[in-house]
Write a protein that holds these residues in place. Structure first.
Motif, short mmCIF file in Angstrom:
data_model
loop_
_atom_site.label_atom_id
_atom_site.label_comp_id
_atom_site.label_asym_id
_atom_site.label_seq_id
_atom_site.Cartn_x
_atom_site.Cartn_y
_atom_site.Cartn_z
N LEU A 256 0.83 -1.20 0.00
CA LEU A 256 0.00 0.00 0.00
C LEU A 256 0.87 1.25 0.00
O LEU A 256 0.59 2.22 -0.72
CB LEU A 256 -0.91 0.00 1.23
CG LEU A 256 -1.77 1.25 1.41
CD1 LEU A 256 -2.76 1.40 0.26
CD2 LEU A 256 -2.51 1.21 2.75
N SER A 257 1.94 1.25 0.77
CA SER A 257 2.84 2.40 0.81
C SER A 257 3.42 2.69 -0.57
O SER A 257 3.48 3.83 -1.01
CB SER A 257 3.96 2.15 1.82
OG SER A 257 4.76 3.31 1.98
N GLY A 258 3.87 1.64 -1.25
CA GLY A 258 4.39 1.84 -2.60
C GLY A 258 3.35 2.41 -3.54
O GLY A 258 3.68 3.18 -4.45
N GLU A 259 2.10 2.07 -3.29
CA GLU A 259 1.01 2.51 -4.17
C GLU A 259 0.62 3.96 -3.94
O GLU A 259 0.31 4.68 -4.91
CB GLU A 259 -0.21 1.61 -3.94
CG GLU A 259 -1.42 1.95 -4.77
CD GLU A 259 -2.63 1.11 -4.44
OE1 GLU A 259 -3.75 1.47 -4.85
OE2 GLU A 259 -2.47 0.08 -3.74
N ILE A 260 0.62 4.44 -2.68
CA ILE A 260 0.02 5.74 -2.39
C ILE A 260 0.96 6.77 -1.78
O ILE A 260 0.60 7.95 -1.69
CB ILE A 260 -1.21 5.58 -1.47
CG1 ILE A 260 -0.79 5.10 -0.08
CG2 ILE A 260 -2.25 4.67 -2.09
CD1 ILE A 260 -1.93 5.08 0.93
N ALA A 261 2.15 6.36 -1.34
CA ALA A 261 3.02 7.28 -0.58
C ALA A 261 4.29 7.62 -1.34
O ALA A 261 4.63 7.00 -2.35
CB ALA A 261 3.37 6.66 0.78
N ASP A 262 5.00 8.63 -0.81
CA ASP A 262 6.27 9.05 -1.40
C ASP A 262 7.46 8.34 -0.78
O ASP A 262 8.55 8.34 -1.36
CB ASP A 262 6.45 10.56 -1.18
CG ASP A 262 5.32 11.38 -1.81
OD1 ASP A 262 5.15 11.30 -3.04
OD2 ASP A 262 4.61 12.06 -1.06
N GLY A 263 7.26 7.73 0.38
CA GLY A 263 8.34 7.03 1.04
C GLY A 263 7.79 6.14 2.14
O GLY A 263 6.60 6.20 2.48
N ARG B 261 11.75 -3.61 0.35
CA ARG B 261 11.91 -2.89 -0.92
C ARG B 261 11.16 -3.61 -2.04
O ARG B 261 10.51 -2.97 -2.89
CB ARG B 261 13.40 -2.76 -1.26
CG ARG B 261 13.70 -2.20 -2.63
CD ARG B 261 13.20 -0.79 -2.83
NE ARG B 261 14.06 0.20 -2.22
CZ ARG B 261 13.80 1.52 -2.26
NH1 ARG B 261 12.71 1.96 -2.85
NH2 ARG B 261 14.63 2.38 -1.66
N GLU B 262 11.19 -4.91 -2.05
CA GLU B 262 10.47 -5.68 -3.07
C GLU B 262 8.96 -5.43 -2.96
O GLU B 262 8.27 -5.28 -3.98
CB GLU B 262 10.76 -7.17 -2.90
CG GLU B 262 12.19 -7.56 -3.25
CD GLU B 262 12.50 -9.00 -2.89
OE1 GLU B 262 11.59 -9.68 -2.37
OE2 GLU B 262 13.64 -9.45 -3.13
#
Length: 333
Positions: A174-181, A197-198
């Protein structure tokens, strides 16, 4: 909209808050800037030091270092209030604040009766709502949080980056989808950083995001000419956080979930601190002599961390630890 300030040269920052007494926040922020650390982070663990108040004090005491609010719980502040706070900080200190949002430790949320029935959905709505409000949108919607024609009166001066603080696979995606970091928790081993990271990259592909996604890894840290002294300084804190989060991806990826559960069943936190294998101290913290600490930091960076936030131990000796780190550890990176 003006882009945010980027981190300084050093990929290592200092973490304020939580374990650090409030009286030490301002002098340690100033010292970090003087010594050449790359950025500041402010952790808000319940019920230690307030993240918004502490971040404002640290930003006012320094001239250039960016500061990440990492993290505040999505459950303890309404997203509209959090967006208002972040916008206010960015107007006063343009480009120097990063917003950080996460679930919060379940046990602490339960103490306040604030644990949401669907934590991941609540996190998604919180992060996306804060982003939209910071970007100038008016919100009217109701799911986990209610909005009725809410818009910020004072817009931020720059685009405030939003990070999440998550641990498990679904949260990282979810973080990879919606956030900057993403802020990775203390106890992150190099193997966990690679795995995280994967997951983040997989989420970014789902969200169609092409901007670089920063990984900031928190590390329990102590350095001393006598490595045994440094390792003893972090042992109890390792046990504390293992007990607070015993069954999640941190312990699963590192491969200690069952052994940790047995130790906790036998005697709780003090038993874990006394009886956990020395390898846990070696792998789940950055502690030892200066050259040893530099090597452990390199492993976290090579595993995929863009920056490492150091939690200095013992907190009462933070000034000396920070100074020794700048002179003897950062120079080896």
């Amino acid at each position: 909209m003006t882009p945010p300030v980027t981190s300084s040269v050093s990929p290592v920052g200092l973490v304020l808050g939580s374990h650090m007494p409030p009286r030490d926040i301002v002098p340690m922020a100033r010292l970090a800037e003087e010594l050449g650390f790359g950025e500041l982070w402010f952790s808000e663990d319940c019920f230690f030091s307030g993240g918004i108040a502490g971040s404002a004090a640290a930003l006012a005491a320094t001239d250039r270092l960016p500061l990440g609010l990492g993290i505040v719980s999505a459950a303890t502040r309404h997203p509209a209030v959090l967006a208002m706070e972040l916008a206010t900080l960015d107007v006063q200190f343009p480009g120097r604040i990063y917003g950080g949002i996460g679930h919060g430790v379940p046990a602490w949320l339960d103490q306040m009766g604030l644990m949401p029935p669907k934590p991941l959905s609540a996190l998604r709505q919180c992060v996306t709502a804060v982003r939209r409000l910071l970007d100038g949108e008016e919100l009217t919607e109701s799911e986990h949080f209610h909005f009725d024609k809410i818009v910020l009166t004072h817009a931020p001066a720059t685009r405030v980056p939003l990070y999440t603080g998550v641990v498990n696979e679904r949260g990282l995606r979810l973080s990879g989808e919606i956030a900057d970091g993403t802020v990775l928790s203390t106890l992150s081993s190099p193997a966990y950083v690679r795995w995280a990271r994967e997951q983040v990259d997989a989420g970014a592909r789902v969200g169609g995001r092409t901007r670089p996604h920063r990984l900031v890894t928190y590390a329990l840290f102590s350095v001393d000419a006598n490595p045994a002294v440094a390792k003893d300084a972090v042992r109890e804190s390792i046990a504390f956080y293992l007990a607070a989060m015993p069954d999640n991806a941190l312990s699963q990826v590192y491969g200690i979930r069952d052994e940790l559960a047995d130790l906790l069943a036998e005697g709780g936190v003090e038993h874990v601190a006394k009886n956990m294998p020395d390898s846990w101290v070696e792998d789940l913290a950055v502690a030892g002599a200066p050259d040893e600490c530099a090597e452990k930091l390199r492993r976290l960076l090579d595993a995929g961390s863009d920056s490492i936030g150091l939690w200095l131990f013992p907190a009462a000796d933070a000034h000396r630890i920070a100074t020794l780190t700048a002179r003897e550890v950062l120079t080896r990176l």
